[in-house]
Design a protein around this motif. Structure first.
Motif, short mmCIF file in Angstrom:
data_model
loop_
_atom_site.label_atom_id
_atom_site.label_comp_id
_atom_site.label_asym_id
_atom_site.label_seq_id
_atom_site.Cartn_x
_atom_site.Cartn_y
_atom_site.Cartn_z
N SER A 58 0.83 -1.21 0.00
CA SER A 58 0.00 0.00 0.00
C SER A 58 0.86 1.25 0.00
N TRP A 59 1.90 1.24 0.84
CA TRP A 59 2.78 2.42 0.94
C TRP A 59 3.65 2.56 -0.31
N THR A 60 4.15 1.42 -0.82
CA THR A 60 4.98 1.45 -2.03
C THR A 60 4.18 2.01 -3.22
N LYS A 61 2.94 1.54 -3.38
CA LYS A 61 2.09 2.01 -4.47
C LYS A 61 1.78 3.50 -4.33
N ALA A 62 1.58 3.95 -3.07
CA ALA A 62 1.30 5.37 -2.84
C ALA A 62 2.50 6.23 -3.24
N LEU A 63 3.70 5.79 -2.86
CA LEU A 63 4.91 6.53 -3.22
C LEU A 63 5.10 6.55 -4.74
N ASP A 64 4.85 5.42 -5.39
CA ASP A 64 4.97 5.35 -6.85
C ASP A 64 3.99 6.31 -7.53
N LYS A 65 2.78 6.33 -7.04
CA LYS A 65 1.74 7.18 -7.63
C LYS A 65 2.11 8.66 -7.48
N VAL A 66 2.60 9.02 -6.30
CA VAL A 66 2.99 10.40 -6.05
C VAL A 66 4.15 10.80 -6.95
N PHE A 67 5.13 9.90 -7.09
CA PHE A 67 6.27 10.21 -7.95
C PHE A 67 5.81 10.45 -9.39
#
Length: 421
Positions: free
Chosen positions: A20-29
């Protein structure tokens, strides 16, 4: 997940990590990548490693935290089984490349004990209408339909003078000091002191210079306390012609079935009585709720009161807008600010929350139930009353559950009346 409790205030922590956190960081990037500029790379083509080296991994954290906040809230509600009574406050306890830890402050419904709510001896006031009250209202009605008739002779107190005027300070006309064919009722104190009095005695066609001094506290600073001259001309004089309770008056009144003084008096009496009964009913309910509340033990969280103050502020702002006044203008007029207005509303807000909690407890004690079917029927009747489609009414009212709750509150108030006869 850890939980710290203090009566009905609960601090609940929850961590979002892993996929969940990895996907959120990817999306923000990917969102930032579209707009960020780095020398040597076209817009939208900056590699993740270059971005993180230039701006730091931390630059993604808080946007990513916002992206997973709803997921965290759902997790807290599911795992804690808590039912908040106000919007939970949330802070970030810790945030790293591995995840984010939120801390939610959840306020739940406090324990309410209603020690006594029956046989309190609260009774409604008896309503009567006197002949003087009917006479007074009838006089107002006749005055509202008074006719203005052109008269010869001089202006007298109570007449309406149709005037042209222009004000001068030190021989120069000032803004806002001019009017043409202005209808001024003499004795109404509409204009600044001394103006209307000097019109008395003038005739149609007369012109006169009025020496006036503006009050020291006058709104326009350049005129406050200043001596000025108003050049005035009387174009016409009208006097009030009192109406008689005759056929012409009843026709002008346009009230169905009212064609005599007796019927008009009966109508006025019924109207006064209806208004008094409404006022007496509102006062009776207020007194009843206040009396019951003195027998209630409850520790109301300040968050509930603050949220109710927010609601009252929103309602007040909407009322001001309907009058064409913004809150900023209101603050200027009243020489106050938002804090002063919120402080002023705090007692009403506290009582609203107290009464709501108290009535909800009496609903349980008296086993009062309102079904969704009852709410549907009520919604249909209210929509018809306000000449609206049911769906549109429910949208504006806030939904069927609010109709159900409102009906429940009315039923419990009726029950309290019955129990305190």
């Amino acid at each position: 997940m850890a939980k710290k409790e203090n009566k009905n205030i609960h601090e609940v922590t929850v961590k979002i990590e892993g996929d969940s956190w990895t996907k959120a960081l990817d999306k923000v990037f990917k969102e930032k990548q579209k707009t960020v500029k780095v020398d040597g790379f076209r817009k939208g083509k900056v590699p993740r490693s270059v971005f993180e080296k230039k701006f730091g991994k931390e630059s993604l954290y808080f946007d990513a935290a916002n992206a997973v906040l709803q997921e965290a809230y759902v997790k807290v509600m599911e795992d804690s089984k808590l039912i908040p009574v106000v919007q939970p406050a949330v802070d970030i306890k810790d945030i790293t490349e591995d995840g984010v830890e939120f801390i939610f402050k959840i306020v739940t419904k406090p324990e309410v004990k209603v020690k006594k709510y029956k046989g309190l001896g609260v009774k409604p006031e008896k309503v009567t209408v006197t002949k003087d009250e009917v006479d007074h209202e009838l006089g107002h009605l006749l005055e509202r339909y008074t006719e203005l008739v052109t008269k010869e002779g001089k202006v007298e107190n109570g007449d309406v003078a149709i005037i042209d005027f222009e004000g001068f300070k030190d021989g120069v006309a000032f803004d806002g000091g001019k009017g043409e064919n202005y209808s001024l009722e003499i004795g109404s104190n509409t204009f600044i002191p001394g103006f209307e009095e000097q019109i008395i005695g003038m005739k149609t066609g007369d012109e006169k210079d009025l020496d006036i001094t503006f009050p020291e506290d006058y709104g326009a600073k350049e005129l406050a306390g200043a001596p000025v001259v108003f050049k005035v001309k009387v174009n016409e004089i009208k006097e009030k012609k009192s109406r008689e309770l005759d056929e012409d008056f009843f026709e002008d009144l346009g009230m169905e079935g009212i064609d005599s003084e007796e019927k008009l008096r009966d109508e006025i009496k019924a109207s006064i009585k209806a208004q008094k009964e409404m006022d007496a009913e509102n006062k009776y309910v207020d007194t009843l709720l206040e009396t019951v509340s003195k027998n209630v033990d409850v520790d109301i969280p300040e968050e509930m009161v603050e949220e109710e103050v927010d609601r009252l502020m929103t309602r007040f702002e909407e009322q001001m807008k309907m009058q064409g006044i913004s809150l900023d203008v209101y603050y200027q007029f009243t020489n106050s600010d938002e804090k002063a207005l919120r402080d002023q509303m705090e007692k009403e807000a506290y009582n609203n929350v107290l009464y709501r909690l108290m009535l909800e407890e009496v609903v349980k004690l008296e086993k009062i139930e309102v079904s969704m079917k009852d709410a549907e029927k009520e919604a249909e009747e209210l929509a018809k009353k306000y000449q609206m489609e049911k769906e549109e009414f429910l949208k504006q009212f806030g939904g069927l559950e609010l109709v159900q709750y409102d009906l429940e509150m009315r039923k419990v108030i009726d029950k309290l009346k019955e129990l305190n006869k």
